[in-house]
Design a protein around this motif. Sequence first.
Motif, mmCIF file in Angstrom:
data_model
loop_
_atom_site.group_PDB
_atom_site.id
_atom_site.type_symbol
_atom_site.label_atom_id
_atom_site.label_comp_id
_atom_site.label_asym_id
_atom_site.label_seq_id
_atom_site.Cartn_x
_atom_site.Cartn_y
_atom_site.Cartn_z
ATOM 1 N N GLU A 74 0.807 -1.215 0.000
ATOM 2 C CA GLU A 74 0.000 0.000 0.000
ATOM 3 C C GLU A 74 0.847 1.276 0.000
ATOM 4 O O GLU A 74 2.031 1.280 0.335
ATOM 5 C CB GLU A 74 -0.964 -0.021 1.185
ATOM 6 C CG GLU A 74 -2.032 -1.098 1.024
ATOM 7 C CD GLU A 74 -3.121 -1.026 2.063
ATOM 8 O OE1 GLU A 74 -4.307 -0.980 1.661
ATOM 9 O OE2 GLU A 74 -2.808 -1.020 3.272
ATOM 10 N N GLN A 155 -7.163 10.585 -4.221
ATOM 11 C CA GLN A 155 -7.041 9.124 -4.147
ATOM 12 C C GLN A 155 -5.603 8.632 -4.328
ATOM 13 O O GLN A 155 -5.348 7.581 -4.898
ATOM 14 C CB GLN A 155 -7.970 8.452 -5.165
ATOM 15 C CG GLN A 155 -9.428 8.825 -4.977
ATOM 16 C CD GLN A 155 -10.366 8.065 -5.898
ATOM 17 O OE1 GLN A 155 -9.982 7.079 -6.528
ATOM 18 N NE2 GLN A 155 -11.609 8.515 -5.970
ATOM 19 N N ASP A 158 -3.453 4.792 0.207
ATOM 20 C CA ASP A 158 -4.284 3.729 0.760
ATOM 21 C C ASP A 158 -4.342 3.781 2.284
ATOM 22 O O ASP A 158 -5.231 3.181 2.892
ATOM 23 C CB ASP A 158 -3.731 2.359 0.343
ATOM 24 C CG ASP A 158 -3.551 2.254 -1.156
ATOM 25 O OD1 ASP A 158 -4.564 2.376 -1.875
ATOM 26 O OD2 ASP A 158 -2.402 2.071 -1.614
ATOM 27 N N PRO A 187 -10.606 4.589 -2.517
ATOM 28 C CA PRO A 187 -11.654 3.745 -1.941
ATOM 29 C C PRO A 187 -11.065 2.543 -1.207
ATOM 30 O O PRO A 187 -10.152 1.887 -1.709
ATOM 31 C CB PRO A 187 -12.461 3.318 -3.163
ATOM 32 C CG PRO A 187 -12.263 4.443 -4.139
ATOM 33 C CD PRO A 187 -10.847 4.890 -3.942
ATOM 34 N N GLY A 188 -11.575 2.300 -0.010
ATOM 35 C CA GLY A 188 -11.045 1.230 0.813
ATOM 36 C C GLY A 188 -9.871 1.640 1.673
ATOM 37 O O GLY A 188 -9.423 0.874 2.533
ATOM 38 N N PRO A 273 -15.225 4.960 1.799
ATOM 39 C CA PRO A 273 -16.130 3.978 1.218
ATOM 40 C C PRO A 273 -15.749 3.612 -0.232
ATOM 41 O O PRO A 273 -15.202 4.427 -0.966
ATOM 42 C CB PRO A 273 -17.487 4.680 1.250
ATOM 43 C CG PRO A 273 -17.361 5.681 2.361
ATOM 44 C CD PRO A 273 -15.939 6.154 2.286
ATOM 45 N N GLY A 274 -16.053 2.390 -0.592
ATOM 46 C CA GLY A 274 -15.764 1.924 -1.942
ATOM 47 C C GLY A 274 -14.843 0.718 -1.901
ATOM 48 O O GLY A 274 -14.304 0.359 -0.858
ATOM 49 N N GLU A 275 -14.650 0.091 -3.057
ATOM 50 C CA GLU A 275 -13.803 -1.088 -3.144
ATOM 51 C C GLU A 275 -12.364 -0.695 -3.262
ATOM 52 O O GLU A 275 -12.001 0.224 -4.009
ATOM 53 C CB GLU A 275 -14.207 -1.941 -4.356
ATOM 54 C CG GLU A 275 -15.467 -2.743 -4.107
ATOM 55 C CD GLU A 275 -15.571 -3.923 -5.051
ATOM 56 O OE1 GLU A 275 -14.534 -4.487 -5.435
ATOM 57 O OE2 GLU A 275 -16.693 -4.264 -5.409
ATOM 58 N N ALA A 276 -11.508 -1.408 -2.509
ATOM 59 C CA ALA A 276 -10.078 -1.154 -2.560
ATOM 60 C C ALA A 276 -9.537 -1.551 -3.930
ATOM 61 O O ALA A 276 -10.080 -2.421 -4.608
ATOM 62 C CB ALA A 276 -9.372 -1.947 -1.470
ATOM 63 N N ARG A 277 -8.450 -0.902 -4.305
ATOM 64 C CA ARG A 277 -7.842 -1.192 -5.607
ATOM 65 C C ARG A 277 -7.191 -2.561 -5.589
ATOM 66 O O ARG A 277 -6.874 -3.105 -4.574
ATOM 67 C CB ARG A 277 -6.790 -0.097 -5.950
ATOM 68 C CG ARG A 277 -5.566 -0.088 -5.039
ATOM 69 C CD ARG A 277 -4.693 1.124 -5.317
ATOM 70 N NE ARG A 277 -3.541 1.108 -4.447
ATOM 71 C CZ ARG A 277 -2.308 0.771 -4.807
ATOM 72 N NH1 ARG A 277 -2.078 0.413 -6.054
ATOM 73 N NH2 ARG A 277 -1.305 0.787 -3.960
#
Length: 277
Positions: A74, A155, A158, A187-188, A273-277
């Motif tokens: 990350e 963004q 991480d 996200p995530g 919020p959201g899906e991690a890469r």
Amino acid sequence: MTATLALRQNAPEPAPVSERAQRELDFLMRQIQSNRFLPHPPPDSIFVGDGDYRAIGAEFLGHFVRLGRLQPHERVFDIGCGIGRMAVPLTQYLDPERGSYDGVDPVMDGILWCAQTITPAYPRFRFQRLDIAHPLYNPQGSLPGIEVRFGFPNQSFDFIIMTSVATHLPPDELVVYLNEAARLLAPGGRLFLTAFALDGQSTGQERLKFRRWGEGPGWYAIEEAPLAAAGIDAGFLLEHATQAGLAVERLGQGHWRGVSAAHYQDLLIAVKPGEAR
């Protein structure tokens, strides 16, 4: 029921670390404390915080992994990186090809030491001074704290670290930092923030007796230097983290209160919020 207590009761526990991963992390933390070849500033250069430089860094690496779910690949952003107390242990954990670290701080001496000592050996560890005004750490700074905007695209990270930063900020500046953290997290991604989060009941041990700062949500423990140890209403912290667009996972109490805890200051972990890469 206070905001802090309510969150502690309802916060999900972090996903358990496997027994093997736990052993490996414990071994790494011991190695960090004993490895004399790792960068270590001269004793008279440790100008931020107190305690054992290497031991505190190793302790927080454990918190980052166990509670913050930090992964080796990350991208880490350390706000208030000081003299590399968090950066040095991360050099031994982050993947040298996929992981990365960026640290910012207003104090030039710390940034110079990190840039000259850590970066040559670990080129994906970068350090930058921002001339943020602060009455204790950078009284002649040109950038007011309420105007802070970190020079990275949206963004970019991480995992964002704010250890012992909120404890030196007034409430209006803390809001700015929360908004910047939300902007910079993918996200995530997670914000790992330590604070003295006051719930209107616990005011600390004898060393830290907090008093409310005017009519607002801020608290102080040292009258002649309020930002030397600044507290914040727990409800205010939770509200503005949420308003910034983060989902608060937990606000765990620290042992500064005289309670049993794994960490000294209170610990906020909030997720983009959201899906991690």
